[in-house]
Motif scaffolding. Structure first.
Motif, PDB file in Angstrom:
ATOM      1  N   LEU A  94      14.363 -15.044 -14.115  1.00 40.26           N
ATOM      2  CA  LEU A  94      14.580 -15.512 -15.376  1.00 40.26           C
ATOM      3  C   LEU A  94      15.201 -16.735 -15.863  1.00 40.26           C
ATOM      4  CD1 LEU A  94      13.674 -14.672 -18.489  1.00 40.26           C
ATOM      5  CD2 LEU A  94      16.042 -13.314 -18.687  1.00 40.26           C
ATOM      6  N   PRO A  95      16.120 -17.123 -15.033  1.00 38.38           N
ATOM      7  CA  PRO A  95      16.963 -18.416 -15.174  1.00 38.38           C
ATOM      8  C   PRO A  95      16.199 -19.588 -14.982  1.00 38.38           C
ATOM      9  CG  PRO A  95      18.344 -16.861 -13.927  1.00 38.38           C
ATOM     10  CD  PRO A  95      17.009 -16.049 -14.235  1.00 38.38           C
ATOM     11  N   LEU A  96      15.175 -19.444 -14.074  1.00 35.02           N
ATOM     12  CA  LEU A  96      14.334 -20.727 -13.745  1.00 35.02           C
ATOM     13  C   LEU A  96      13.111 -20.977 -14.713  1.00 35.02           C
ATOM     14  CD1 LEU A  96      13.199 -20.169  -9.866  1.00 35.02           C
ATOM     15  CD2 LEU A  96      14.765 -21.906 -10.840  1.00 35.02           C
ATOM     16  N   TYR A  97      12.989 -19.567 -15.375  1.00 34.08           N
ATOM     17  CA  TYR A  97      11.950 -19.897 -16.477  1.00 34.08           C
ATOM     18  C   TYR A  97      12.763 -20.621 -17.909  1.00 34.08           C
ATOM     19  CZ  TYR A  97       8.837 -18.809 -20.189  1.00 34.08           C
ATOM     20  OH  TYR A  97       7.967 -19.017 -21.332  1.00 34.08           O
ATOM     21  N   LYS A  98      13.778 -20.030 -18.035  1.00 31.31           N
ATOM     22  CA  LYS A  98      14.587 -20.653 -19.172  1.00 31.31           C
ATOM     23  C   LYS A  98      14.968 -22.404 -19.130  1.00 31.31           C
ATOM     24  CE  LYS A  98      15.713 -16.571 -21.353  1.00 31.31           C
ATOM     25  NZ  LYS A  98      16.793 -15.960 -22.227  1.00 31.31           N
ATOM     26  N   LEU A  99      15.208 -22.607 -17.727  1.00 29.98           N
ATOM     27  CA  LEU A  99      15.509 -23.806 -17.500  1.00 29.98           C
ATOM     28  C   LEU A  99      14.065 -24.742 -17.644  1.00 29.98           C
ATOM     29  CD1 LEU A  99      17.280 -24.167 -13.799  1.00 29.98           C
ATOM     30  CD2 LEU A  99      18.155 -24.714 -16.324  1.00 29.98           C
ATOM     31  N   ALA A 100      12.914 -24.043 -17.684  1.00 29.36           N
ATOM     32  CA  ALA A 100      11.507 -24.762 -17.806  1.00 29.36           C
ATOM     33  C   ALA A 100      11.372 -24.860 -19.088  1.00 29.36           C
ATOM     34  CB  ALA A 100      10.699 -23.903 -17.164  1.00 29.36           C
ATOM     35  N   ILE A 155       0.687  -1.122  -0.226  1.00 32.14           N
ATOM     36  CA  ILE A 155      -0.129   0.022  -0.050  1.00 32.14           C
ATOM     37  C   ILE A 155       0.884   1.096   0.187  1.00 32.14           C
ATOM     38  CG2 ILE A 155      -1.727   1.387   1.359  1.00 32.14           C
ATOM     39  CD1 ILE A 155      -2.841  -1.173   2.278  1.00 32.14           C
ATOM     40  N   ASN A 156       2.084   1.069   0.711  1.00 29.94           N
ATOM     41  CA  ASN A 156       2.950   2.266   0.912  1.00 29.94           C
ATOM     42  C   ASN A 156       3.745   2.451  -0.279  1.00 29.94           C
ATOM     43  OD1 ASN A 156       2.004   3.316   3.242  1.00 29.94           O
ATOM     44  ND2 ASN A 156       3.119   1.575   4.429  1.00 29.94           N
ATOM     45  N   MET A 157       3.842   1.547  -1.287  1.00 32.95           N
ATOM     46  CA  MET A 157       4.383   1.672  -2.513  1.00 32.95           C
ATOM     47  C   MET A 157       4.024   2.629  -3.623  1.00 32.95           C
ATOM     48  SD  MET A 157       6.028  -2.232  -2.955  1.00 32.95           S
ATOM     49  CE  MET A 157       7.702  -2.097  -3.675  1.00 32.95           C
ATOM     50  N   SER A 158       4.705   3.390  -4.211  1.00 36.36           N
ATOM     51  CA  SER A 158       4.057   4.076  -5.496  1.00 36.36           C
ATOM     52  C   SER A 158       3.944   3.187  -6.393  1.00 36.36           C
ATOM     53  CB  SER A 158       4.747   5.338  -5.746  1.00 36.36           C
ATOM     54  OG  SER A 158       6.040   4.789  -6.473  1.00 36.36           O
ATOM     55  N   ALA A 159       3.265   3.296  -7.548  1.00 36.75           N
ATOM     56  CA  ALA A 159       3.024   2.584  -8.706  1.00 36.75           C
ATOM     57  C   ALA A 159       4.196   2.438  -9.116  1.00 36.75           C
ATOM     58  CB  ALA A 159       2.096   3.225  -9.728  1.00 36.75           C
ATOM     59  N   ASN A 160       5.150   3.231  -9.520  1.00 41.16           N
ATOM     60  CA  ASN A 160       6.470   3.410 -10.163  1.00 41.16           C
ATOM     61  C   ASN A 160       7.464   2.399  -9.118  1.00 41.16           C
ATOM     62  OD1 ASN A 160       6.210   4.615 -12.267  1.00 41.16           O
ATOM     63  ND2 ASN A 160       6.879   6.434 -11.766  1.00 41.16           N
ATOM     64  N   GLU A 161       7.432   2.430  -7.984  1.00 41.56           N
ATOM     65  CA  GLU A 161       8.221   1.741  -7.079  1.00 41.56           C
ATOM     66  C   GLU A 161       7.674   0.197  -7.073  1.00 41.56           C
ATOM     67  OE1 GLU A 161       9.187   4.745  -3.614  1.00 41.56           O
ATOM     68  OE2 GLU A 161       7.628   3.513  -3.276  1.00 41.56           O
ATOM     69  N   PHE A 162       6.547  -0.087  -7.128  1.00 42.02           N
ATOM     70  CA  PHE A 162       6.081  -1.448  -7.433  1.00 42.02           C
ATOM     71  C   PHE A 162       6.574  -2.012  -8.650  1.00 42.02           C
ATOM     72  CE2 PHE A 162       3.000  -4.682  -8.645  1.00 42.02           C
ATOM     73  CZ  PHE A 162       2.944  -5.474  -7.372  1.00 42.02           C
ATOM     74  N   LEU A 163       6.191  -1.324  -9.713  1.00 42.41           N
ATOM     75  CA  LEU A 163       6.411  -1.746 -11.130  1.00 42.41           C
ATOM     76  C   LEU A 163       7.990  -2.044 -11.038  1.00 42.41           C
ATOM     77  CD1 LEU A 163       4.483   0.660 -13.333  1.00 42.41           C
ATOM     78  CD2 LEU A 163       4.107  -1.779 -12.745  1.00 42.41           C
ATOM     79  N   THR A 164       8.955  -1.240 -10.551  1.00 42.37           N
ATOM     80  CA  THR A 164      10.311  -1.240 -10.686  1.00 42.37           C
ATOM     81  C   THR A 164      10.586  -2.793  -9.927  1.00 42.37           C
ATOM     82  OG1 THR A 164      10.609   0.971 -10.928  1.00 42.37           O
ATOM     83  CG2 THR A 164      12.692  -0.148  -9.877  1.00 42.37           C
ATOM     84  N   GLU A 165      10.129  -2.748  -8.576  1.00 36.68           N
ATOM     85  CA  GLU A 165      10.463  -4.066  -7.798  1.00 36.68           C
ATOM     86  C   GLU A 165      10.064  -5.437  -8.532  1.00 36.68           C
ATOM     87  OE1 GLU A 165      10.950  -6.318  -4.180  1.00 36.68           O
ATOM     88  OE2 GLU A 165      11.516  -4.360  -4.656  1.00 36.68           O
ATOM     89  N   VAL A 166       8.974  -5.392  -9.097  1.00 31.94           N
ATOM     90  CA  VAL A 166       8.398  -6.745  -9.943  1.00 31.94           C
ATOM     91  C   VAL A 166       9.282  -6.792 -11.394  1.00 31.94           C
ATOM     92  CG1 VAL A 166       6.571  -7.528 -11.456  1.00 31.94           C
ATOM     93  CG2 VAL A 166       5.974  -6.062  -9.246  1.00 31.94           C
ATOM     94  N   GLU A 167       9.916  -5.888 -11.923  1.00 31.34           N
ATOM     95  CA  GLU A 167      10.475  -6.029 -13.041  1.00 31.34           C
ATOM     96  C   GLU A 167      12.026  -6.693 -12.549  1.00 31.34           C
ATOM     97  OE1 GLU A 167      12.561  -3.884 -16.674  1.00 31.34           O
ATOM     98  OE2 GLU A 167      10.837  -2.763 -15.695  1.00 31.34           O
ATOM     99  N   GLY A 168      12.386  -6.382 -11.286  1.00 34.28           N
ATOM    100  CA  GLY A 168      13.685  -6.615 -10.819  1.00 34.28           C
ATOM    101  C   GLY A 168      13.403  -8.221 -10.404  1.00 34.28           C
ATOM    102  N   VAL A 169      12.255  -8.615  -9.829  1.00 33.14           N
ATOM    103  CA  VAL A 169      12.142  -9.850  -9.309  1.00 33.14           C
ATOM    104  C   VAL A 169      11.983 -10.733 -10.707  1.00 33.14           C
ATOM    105  CG1 VAL A 169      10.457 -11.329  -8.482  1.00 33.14           C
ATOM    106  CG2 VAL A 169      11.020  -9.434  -7.489  1.00 33.14           C
ATOM    107  N   PHE A 170      11.331 -10.357 -11.827  1.00 35.13           N
ATOM    108  CA  PHE A 170      11.336 -11.114 -12.946  1.00 35.13           C
ATOM    109  C   PHE A 170      12.628 -11.392 -13.641  1.00 35.13           C
ATOM    110  CE2 PHE A 170       6.665  -9.595 -14.059  1.00 35.13           C
ATOM    111  CZ  PHE A 170       5.958 -10.644 -12.939  1.00 35.13           C
ATOM    112  N   ASN A 171      13.209 -10.346 -13.496  1.00 36.85           N
ATOM    113  CA  ASN A 171      14.824 -10.657 -14.186  1.00 36.85           C
ATOM    114  C   ASN A 171      15.523 -11.741 -13.305  1.00 36.85           C
ATOM    115  OD1 ASN A 171      15.926  -8.661 -16.237  1.00 36.85           O
ATOM    116  ND2 ASN A 171      14.852  -7.280 -15.193  1.00 36.85           N
ATOM    117  N   THR A 172      15.364 -11.654 -11.886  1.00 39.89           N
ATOM    118  CA  THR A 172      16.183 -12.555 -11.195  1.00 39.89           C
ATOM    119  C   THR A 172      15.458 -13.975 -11.599  1.00 39.89           C
ATOM    120  OG1 THR A 172      16.359 -10.953  -9.295  1.00 39.89           O
ATOM    121  CG2 THR A 172      16.759 -13.236  -8.755  1.00 39.89           C
TER     122      THR A 172
END
Length: 206
Positions: free
Chosen positions: A200-206, A181-198
């Motif tokens: 990615l290797p699991l996705y590639k293995l699948a 709730i306390n994250m701005s929209a941009n903070e949330f989007l940036t956080e999620v993008e970082g998580v997806f980058n991290t």
């Protein structure tokens, strides 16, 4: 629609009694945000994975009595669905937001994926951030923090994926309700993008 961030009202949807009332609130309050997140991250994930990725917002269409306790948008490489495929998810329970890489029980090649994960155990164990969480069941809100796991615990999760029909594997983060709730929209989007980058290797293995 542009993603505007999560509010207290989004999480309160899961306290509403009755299937119809909760579904109505979910459709008007949370679903537009999930649709916006799906549209925002599909091009990002297409670029990261090298596959065209498509968003799928949960419809909860089969429910006749019990109102949903969580909801999500899944992003996969098929425009027709996501349950049979490795995919990414962003969603909410009453207590937290989750951001996952997921291979759930419908996926036909999950036993093979379990074998691949087991072979790569050491590097996965070493490279997964300590605050990330693992789950073996997308229907339950709980998860185990990576820092709580020994390497053998992780191996057992990967082995279970090979041997148990209903087994699943999900890895990602939980963001507690108040933090979300306390994250701005941009903070949330940036956080999620970082998580997806991290993830990615699991996705590639699948």
């Amino acid at each position: 629609m542009e993603f505007t961030g999560f509010t207290e009202e989004d999480f309160e949807v899961f306290t509403i009694d009755g299937l119809d009332a909760r579904m109505d609130a979910l459709k008007t309050t949370i679903r537009p945000k999930l649709e916006a997140l799906g549209e925002h991250f599909s091009p990002t994930l297409s670029a990261l994975t090298g596959n065209e990725m498509f968003p799928h917002v949960a419809k909860h269409a089969r429910r006749t009595i019990n109102p949903p306790k969580d909801t999500w948008v899944a992003i996969s490489s098929s425009s027709r669905g996501y349950k049979m495929l490795p995919h990414f998810q962003i969603g909410l329970w009453e207590s937290h937001v989750f951001v996952w890489f997921a291979m759930i029980y419908e996926a036909p090649n999950k036993a093979d994926f379990g074998k691949t994960l087991e072979k790569k155990l050491s590097s996965i164990y070493k490279n997964t951030p300590k605050h990330f969480v693992w789950s073996e069941d997308h229907m339950k809100p709980g998860a185990i923090t990576h820092k709580q796991l020994k390497k053998e615990d992780l191996r057992l999760l990967f082995e279970r994926l090979q041997t148990v029909k209903k087994a699943e594997i999900l890895c990602g983060i939980h963001i507690e309700k108040n933090d979300a709730i306390n994250m701005s929209a941009n903070e949330f989007l940036t956080e999620v993008e970082g998580v997806f980058n991290t993830l990615l290797p699991l996705y590639k293995l699948a």
